[in-house]
Design an enzyme around this catalytic site. Structure first.
Site, PDB file in Angstrom:
ATOM      1  N   HIS A  42      21.619  44.289  36.528  1.00 29.48           N
ATOM      2  CA  HIS A  42      22.192  45.546  37.023  1.00 29.48           C
ATOM      3  C   HIS A  42      21.059  46.472  37.433  1.00 29.48           C
ATOM      4  O   HIS A  42      20.011  46.485  36.791  1.00 29.48           O
ATOM      5  CB  HIS A  42      23.044  46.218  35.937  1.00 29.48           C
ATOM      6  CG  HIS A  42      23.967  47.239  36.486  1.00 29.48           C
ATOM      7  ND1 HIS A  42      23.577  48.536  36.702  1.00 29.48           N
ATOM      8  CD2 HIS A  42      25.249  47.141  36.896  1.00 29.48           C
ATOM      9  CE1 HIS A  42      24.596  49.196  37.220  1.00 29.48           C
ATOM     10  NE2 HIS A  42      25.618  48.384  37.353  1.00 29.48           N
TER      11      HIS A  42
ATOM     12  N   ASP B 233      31.156  42.403  35.532  1.00 32.44           N
ATOM     13  CA  ASP B 233      31.855  41.339  36.259  1.00 32.44           C
ATOM     14  C   ASP B 233      31.800  39.989  35.561  1.00 32.44           C
ATOM     15  O   ASP B 233      32.463  39.048  35.991  1.00 32.44           O
ATOM     16  CB  ASP B 233      31.262  41.199  37.672  1.00 32.44           C
ATOM     17  CG  ASP B 233      31.608  42.392  38.539  1.00 32.44           C
ATOM     18  OD1 ASP B 233      32.747  42.870  38.424  1.00 32.44           O
ATOM     19  OD2 ASP B 233      30.750  42.847  39.304  1.00 32.44           O
TER      20      ASP B 233
END
Ligand code: CMC
Length: 430
Positions: free
Chosen positions: A307, A365
């Protein structure tokens, strides 16, 4: 560097004092707004790794500590005690609603779920195999052709109507896209049902028999929507702000956000994770795929890992992983090969030197697709589900941007590396 100013010294010894801005929490920010005017230079930051694009009151992330706050409230508390509709109100209006405010907001959303029939006919034009995200961005964009009464961005009274309309209609548009791919008739919304129950009804009911809503499925979706609701200046939200900064109507700005979300580095990762897990197939293949993810000559990346902001566990991933176990158990699934494989992949990657050194952890996700799949939602719809949850965040940011008196059109500059001035050469002389 003083606490309130940052001194920039040029190679020729001239210097400039740059103000340092302080938020309520988070790192200080150097204000470079006057830099070009005073010094004739731009800053260079591809991908906006060290650039704050705006001031915002909505969401705070501490990527090192794995903290996510909506209007100051930790996402873990909201996930435990709140509902998506309540969180939507919080993000939009700044505070948790009282009972009357919540009831009025909930009723208004329920009363805006139907689509103009002309918009429904729009779906007949798509090919049978169109990706639902392509349909979603096109149909949301087309809302500006139907709802002219909310197009004046300077009329704040119109902002609420636009907001309630788009939140209410997104699940209806998503369901229409799903029904087209499933080859089934469109199912009209039912306003006696809550947000997620109505969505399940529009997705899975058929005219031939009664449909019973699974309350576990509705709760799981509600939680996923809370966790996806906002994430400060991510790619799609920045896209919405940027498109909206020109004064474009809000439906077009949201359609632009949906298009940005579709990419596999962003919201498209949930679909990519599931396809990756299916491709890995068996735990014995994990080392091979992790080796590929580390190989710079191979474009393969471990989807659902890494991320831009979190250099620690993504707090949303932790909540979703717990939810995965709960949903699968409550639905009576004892054989959970994809979840088992995902857990083994996570364990393996978290012990790997490459992932440790680069602070790569599972993100939101990584586990969400396993829940969607357990609920019977097809893989191609996963990013659409993300979009339904994120719409409220996009709208909250659009509203903040459009009512900010200091807001200007977003217009970055560049480091030009093309040819210098050259003269046109006639075709016969080239
Ligand atoms: N697998 C293998 N290596 C990775 C991965 C990964 N998933 N993610 C980052 N890296 C490596 C990358 O190659 C780079 O290595 P080096 O420093 O040697 O060049 C380093 O880690 C830093 O990565 P980056 O690409 O410079 O970081 P970024 O902030 O630009 O990208 C990211 C962040 C999320 C796009 C990226 O981690 C990624 O592509 N992850 C996989 C896709 C994904 O799961 N996306 C969902 C993000 S969360 C939800 C959302 O935003 O919608």
């Amino acid at each position: 560097m003083s606490k309130d100013a940052f001194t920039l010294t040029r190679p020729d010894g001239k210097s400039m004092s740059l103000p340092v801005l302080k938020g309520t929490i988070g790192p200080d920010v150097i204000d470079i707004g006057q830099l070009y005017k005073d010094q004739g230079v731009f800053t260079f930051d591809p991908g906006f790794v060290a650039t704050g694009s705006c001031k915002s009151d909505i969401t705070f992330i501490d990527g090192d500590e794995g903290v996510l706050l909506y209007r100051g409230y930790p996402v873990e508390q909201l996930a435990k005690h709140s509902s998506f509709i309540e969180v939507a109100y919080l993000l939009l209006y700044g505070d948790l609603p009282d009972k009357d405010q919540l009831a009025a907001f909930d009723t208004s959303i329920r009363r805006h779920t139907m689509l103009n029939e002309g918009m429904l006919r729009f779906f007949n034009g798509f090919r049978y195999d169109a990706h639902p995200m392509a349909m979603l961005s096109a149909v949301v964009g087309s809302m500006s052709a139907y709802y002219h009464d909310t197009m004046n961005v300077n009329d704040t009274a119109q902002h609420d109507i636009f907001t309630h309309r788009i939140l209410a209609k997104l699940p209806t548009i998503a369901a229409a896209a799903y029904k087209l791919t499933a080859g089934q008739p469109f199912i009209y919304p039912r306003n006696d049902l809550n947000y997620t129950e109505n969505m399940l009804h529009m997705f899975f009911a058929v005219p031939a028999e009664p449909y019973e809503i699974n309350s576990i499925a509705a709760q799981a979706l509600d939680l996923l929507f809370i966790l996806h609701a906002d994430h400060e200046q991510n790619c799609s939200t920045s896209t919405v702000r940027m498109a909206g900064s020109s004064g474009a109507n809000p439906y077009s700005a949201i359609a632009a956000g949906i298009a940005a979300l579709w990419g596999p580095a962003h919201g498209g990762a949930n679909e990519a994770v599931l396809r990756m897990l299916e491709q890995i197939g068996d735990a014995k293949n994990i080392p091979k795929f992790v080796a590929r993810a580390k190989d710079k000559s191979d474009p393969f990346r471990l989807m659902g890992f890494g991320h831009r902001v979190y250099k620690n566990f993504d707090p949303r991933a932790t909540i979703i992983r717990e939810m995965c176990h709960k949903v699968l158990a409550q639905m009576g699934r004892t054989d959970t090969p994809l979840l088992d494989l995902a857990i083994k992949l996570e364990e393996f990657a978290l012990k790997d030197e490459y992932f440790i050194e680069k602070d790569l952890y599972p993100n939101v996700d990584f586990y969400s697709g396993i829940i969607y799949k357990a609920l019977g939602i097809p893989t191609s719809m996963f990013t659409v589900m993300f979009a339904i949850g994120r719409t409220v965040g996009w709208v909250a940011h659009w509203r903040e941007m459009i009512t900010d008196p200091a807001a200007r059109i977003s217009r970055p500059r560049q480091l030009y590396t093309g040819p210098k001035n050259r003269d046109y050469v006639a075709l016969e002389k080239r």
